[in-house]
Design an enzyme around this catalytic site. Structure first.
Site, PDB file in Angstrom:
ATOM      1  N   GLY A   8       2.012  28.101 111.715  1.00 11.93           N
ATOM      2  CA  GLY A   8       1.742  27.326 110.618  1.00 11.93           C
ATOM      3  C   GLY A   8       0.770  28.203 109.469  1.00 11.93           C
ATOM      4  N   SER A   9       0.527  27.601 108.377  1.00 10.94           N
ATOM      5  CA  SER A   9      -0.146  28.369 107.142  1.00 10.94           C
ATOM      6  C   SER A   9      -1.542  28.423 107.777  1.00 10.94           C
ATOM      7  CB  SER A   9      -0.212  27.470 106.127  1.00 10.94           C
ATOM      8  OG  SER A   9       1.121  26.998 105.699  1.00 10.94           O
ATOM      9  N   PRO A  10      -2.064  29.583 107.077  1.00  9.12           N
ATOM     10  CA  PRO A  10      -3.654  29.935 107.564  1.00  9.12           C
ATOM     11  C   PRO A  10      -4.486  28.559 107.020  1.00  9.12           C
ATOM     12  CG  PRO A  10      -2.527  31.688 106.372  1.00  9.12           C
ATOM     13  CD  PRO A  10      -1.513  30.693 106.392  1.00  9.12           C
ATOM     14  N   GLY A  11      -5.594  28.299 107.956  1.00  9.73           N
ATOM     15  CA  GLY A  11      -6.581  27.592 107.673  1.00  9.73           C
ATOM     16  C   GLY A  11      -6.177  26.103 107.905  1.00  9.73           C
ATOM     17  N   THR A  12      -5.207  25.843 108.826  1.00 11.36           N
ATOM     18  CA  THR A  12      -4.659  24.427 109.398  1.00 11.36           C
ATOM     19  C   THR A  12      -5.314  24.183 110.646  1.00 11.36           C
ATOM     20  OG1 THR A  12      -2.596  25.541 110.017  1.00 11.36           O
ATOM     21  CG2 THR A  12      -2.546  24.592 107.775  1.00 11.36           C
ATOM     22  N   GLY A  13      -6.129  25.144 111.226  1.00 14.19           N
ATOM     23  CA  GLY A  13      -6.844  24.462 112.260  1.00 14.19           C
ATOM     24  C   GLY A  13      -6.483  25.110 113.786  1.00 14.19           C
ATOM     25  N   SER A  53      -7.224  28.120 115.267  1.00  8.95           N
ATOM     26  CA  SER A  53      -8.360  28.683 115.932  1.00  8.95           C
ATOM     27  C   SER A  53      -9.350  27.485 116.596  1.00  8.95           C
ATOM     28  CB  SER A  53      -8.886  29.685 115.301  1.00  8.95           C
ATOM     29  OG  SER A  53      -9.604  29.177 113.933  1.00  8.95           O
ATOM     30  N   SER A  78      12.360  28.652  89.796  1.00 12.32           N
ATOM     31  CA  SER A  78      11.870  27.653  88.819  1.00 12.32           C
ATOM     32  C   SER A  78      12.009  27.798  87.537  1.00 12.32           C
ATOM     33  CB  SER A  78      10.519  27.484  89.251  1.00 12.32           C
ATOM     34  OG  SER A  78       9.743  28.559  88.758  1.00 12.32           O
ATOM     35  N   LYS A  86       1.001  24.361  86.979  1.00  6.58           N
ATOM     36  CA  LYS A  86       1.953  24.903  85.755  1.00  6.58           C
ATOM     37  C   LYS A  86       1.589  24.071  84.538  1.00  6.58           C
ATOM     38  CE  LYS A  86       5.619  26.298  88.651  1.00  6.58           C
ATOM     39  NZ  LYS A  86       7.121  26.333  88.873  1.00  6.58           N
TER      40      LYS A  86
END
Length: 702
Positions: free
Chosen positions: A124-129, A131, A576, A619
């Site tokens: 998953g993405s960094p900082g999602t828990g 560790s 985009s 944006k």
């Protein structure tokens, strides 16, 4: 006088008080190994009486102090109905697993894995828990199984030290007992040495009358005794892993560890002869896999480990033990290899999606075969219960830091509002809580610097400005510099120029003009796009080519269409800007100017549908900062817009579903070109009519 190196002092069985006994079995045989344990097989199930049977005690409800309560009538509020004055009124759970927020599936898996001692891979993405869950797992494993690991000198082969495991806390006693015995022997030896030196020196001086001879003899005796004492010190074992003071099962973070730190090593000894060398067993160093024995080995970004380390890690997982040797081929430690050292750990591997690409397939198979794989969510549904948990999250961060003033009600509401904005989806909250925790700490630091009793909403607003990401700071700097050099155009009408919108990083919007020019072709006509385009952006150019052929009456076979992304130094990665390109090219082909008080973003299908994109909120805010009055966005993204209050009155948001609507808004109807504009509107109008009856839903941005 007997040689101390030949005394029967081999390491082995100890008495109850830790003092070495006279006779004992081979010290290389671990005494505490479970005889039913099969190397390479799945870990044995935990005791069914274990209390960790379900997730019912995982803090699904927020506990508040006496006097505070949850008011159902006000659950729609940002605090989910919590009636509290500050974070001091919220009780923070003691167990780490109860503090985990939002990752219910991952938390449930960690519970099961801890009970059954299974391996886990979290992606998953960094900082999602990730560790935090790994640390929580170490708290759930039983402490009573912990062991100390000792390494002993092998009198038969000094390059193959012997290994022994004892219950946690026993290792220190054994080492101290050996040290005390060695100290007593050394004292006796020193006393005997000085008596002999005194006798020899006295004889040489008083009887033989040879002072120099007495000094030489005394020196030889001194060196002989000192040399022989090294054999006694070699009998003291090396406490390789000490769990005496460990309150929970070990947790070892081996993220990015080199081979020696991960697998263990043997220090190099420059003095390998002459009696000055350090005994080989004293030079053995435990690796993270050995320190994690009976606990958790956590490796984030698992793909960053070199392939040989991954192979050896796979062996350690399979066998539950791994010998230690010198990792450097040029070191004297490479000659040393211990007996197998226990490393019965639970593996928790983590990483982003790309971690699976460079991960050794056999290692992943070991984890998957004896454990679980779980994907960490980036967002979660915005419900009153989750808002209450986010209020508890703020209380947790304040308590962990220990130096921050408590957050009052307004400050908590502003943090939760920011969690909504960062989710990028309607009715969702972000689960990238590490970054959100950074906002909490910055706001608390500001309040503490002011000696404020509480952290307030104003402190959080200041923190949002001060804690801008590097990308956001760069984006703001670009906006100011472009104003200085008049690179940003926010008024008037220009042919072939459109204000596009892009995102730098994950949370930083920027205005990126796109220009188009049509020239006679020197060969077959083609579309040429510059600006360091990546694959997806190049494919978007091809889609735009189909739109151009559809909406323009011009014969482009003999024309070259040039598209330029202005100041796109970092390159363009996504699609985009598709509607921006199409508008610029049609404007250039038909020689119809584009309104410059307008910016736009949106992907484009080959049939002209405007598809949703990411980062719409950032944006829009970038367009407002640049001084633009209007912005076109995909209608499917309208629900994701959560711009700051200060920008709501500065800019008009225009949702669209088809390129025809984009052209009708963006192209200027100059009097001398009314007929051409009318023709284009007829074309786009008929295209729009063909959309009637079709599903208005558009796929979500990927």
């Amino acid at each position: 006088m007997s040689d101390d190196n030949n005394t029967d002092e081999h390491p082995g069985r100890e008495s109850e008080d830790g003092v070495p006994q006279e006779e004992h079995p081979d010290p290389g045989i671990p005494l505490d190994r479970d005889e039913n344990e099969t190397p390479g097989g799945p870990p044995a199930p935990a005791d069914e009486s274990d209390e960790l049977t379900d997730g019912s005690d995982l803090g699904s409800d927020v506990t508040v102090e006496a006097g505070a309560e949850v008011e159902p009538a006000e659950e729609d509020g940002l605090l989910g109905g919590l009636q509290i004055s500050s974070t001091d009124d919220i009780e923070v759970p003691d167990r780490l697993v109860d503090q985990v927020i939002g990752q219910d599936d991952a938390r449930d898996i960690i519970l099961k894995a801890a009970k059954q001692r299974r391996h886990v891979m979290m992606i998953g993405s960094p900082g999602t828990g990730k560790s935090m869950l790994a640390k929580a797992m170490s708290q759930l494993l039983p402490k009573e199984d912990l062991q100390d690991i000792l390494v002993y000198h092998n009198p038969d082969d000094g390059n193959e030290p012997k290994v022994r495991t004892v219950p946690a806390g026993k290792g220190e006693q054994i080492v101290e007992a050996h040290k005390e015995e060695a100290r007593k022997r050394n004292q006796m030896r020193s006393f005997l040495m000085w008596i002999i030196i005194a006798v020899v020196f006295g004889y040489s001086l008083l009887i033989a009358g040879q002072l120099l001879l007495g000094i030489l003899a005394a020196g030889v005796i001194y060196l002989a005794f000192r040399y022989s004492s090294r054999g006694s010190d070699a009998m003291i074992p090396n406490l390789l892993v000490n769990n005496a003071d460990q309150q929970t099962a070990p947790f070892e973070d081996a993220t990015g560890a080199h081979a020696g730190a991960l697998l263990g090593d043997v220090r190099h000894d420059p003095f390998q002869s002459g009696g000055m060398e350090t005994p080989s067993h004293d030079r053995v160093e435990a690796g993270a896999i050995h320190k994690a024995n009976k606990g958790v080995l956590f490796v984030d970004e698992i793909n960053t480990l070199d392939i040989r380390s991954q192979q050896k890690l796979m062996t350690a997982i399979q066998e539950g033990e791994f010998s230690i040797t010198g990792q450097s081929e040029r070191s004297s430690g490479a000659m040393v290899q211990t007996e197998a050292v226990p490393c019965d750990f639970v593996m928790v591997a983590a990483g982003n999606l790309d971690a699976m690409e460079n991960m050794h397939p056999a290692l992943r198979s070991r984890i998957k075969g004896y454990g679980y794989e779980v994907y960490m969510d980036d967002t979660i549904s915005d419900t009153p219960e989750m808002r209450r948990k986010y209020a508890r999250f703020i209380a947790q961060e304040v308590e962990k830091d220990g130096r921050l003033p408590a957050f009052d009600e307004g400050a908590m509401e502003e943090v939760i509002l920011e969690a909504q904005r960062r989710a990028g989806r309607k009715e969702h909250l972000t689960l990238e809580l590490r970054n959100l925790g950074g906002l909490v700490r910055v706001a608390g630091d500001i309040a503490r610097a002011e000696n404020a009793e509480f952290t307030t909403r104003e402190h959080v607003l200041q923190a949002k400005r001060r804690s801008r990401s590097i990308e956001q700071q760069l984006a703001d700097d670009y906006i100011e510099r472009r104003k200085d050099y008049e690179l940003s155009v926010s008024e008037g009408q220009v042919v072939g120029r459109v204000n596009g919108l892009a995102v730098m990083g994950e949370d930083s919007g920027i205005v990126m003009p796109v220009m188009a020019e049509v020239t006679p072709a020197q060969g077959p006509g083609e579309v040429i796009a510059t600006g360091n385009l990546q694959d997806i952006a190049e494919e978007a150019v091809l889609n735009v080519s189909a739109i151009i052929k559809k909406f323009s009456d011009e014969d482009i076979k003999e024309k070259d269409i040039h598209i330029q992304y202005v100041m796109s130094y970092e390159g363009v990665q996504g699609d985009s800007a598709s509607i921006t390109m199409a508008t610029a090219v049609i404007s250039a082909l038909e020689d119809i100017p584009v309104e410059q008080d307008l910016a736009m973003t949106g992907s484009l299908s080959v049939r002209g549908d405007v598809l949703p994109v990411g980062g719409v909120t950032h944006k829009i805010e970038a367009a407002a900062k640049t001084g633009l009055d209007r912005v076109i966005i995909p209608a499917a993204n309208e629900q994701d817009v959560m711009i700051e209050e200060e920008f709501k009155d500065q800019i008009e948001i225009i949702p669209v579903t088809h390129i025809s609507e984009v052209l009708e808004v963006a192209l200027a109807g100059e009097p001398e070109k009314d007929s051409l504009v009318d023709r284009l509107k007829n074309i786009t109008g008929s295209a729009l009519d063909r959309q009637v009856g079709r599903s208005s839903g558009s796929p979500s941005p990927q």
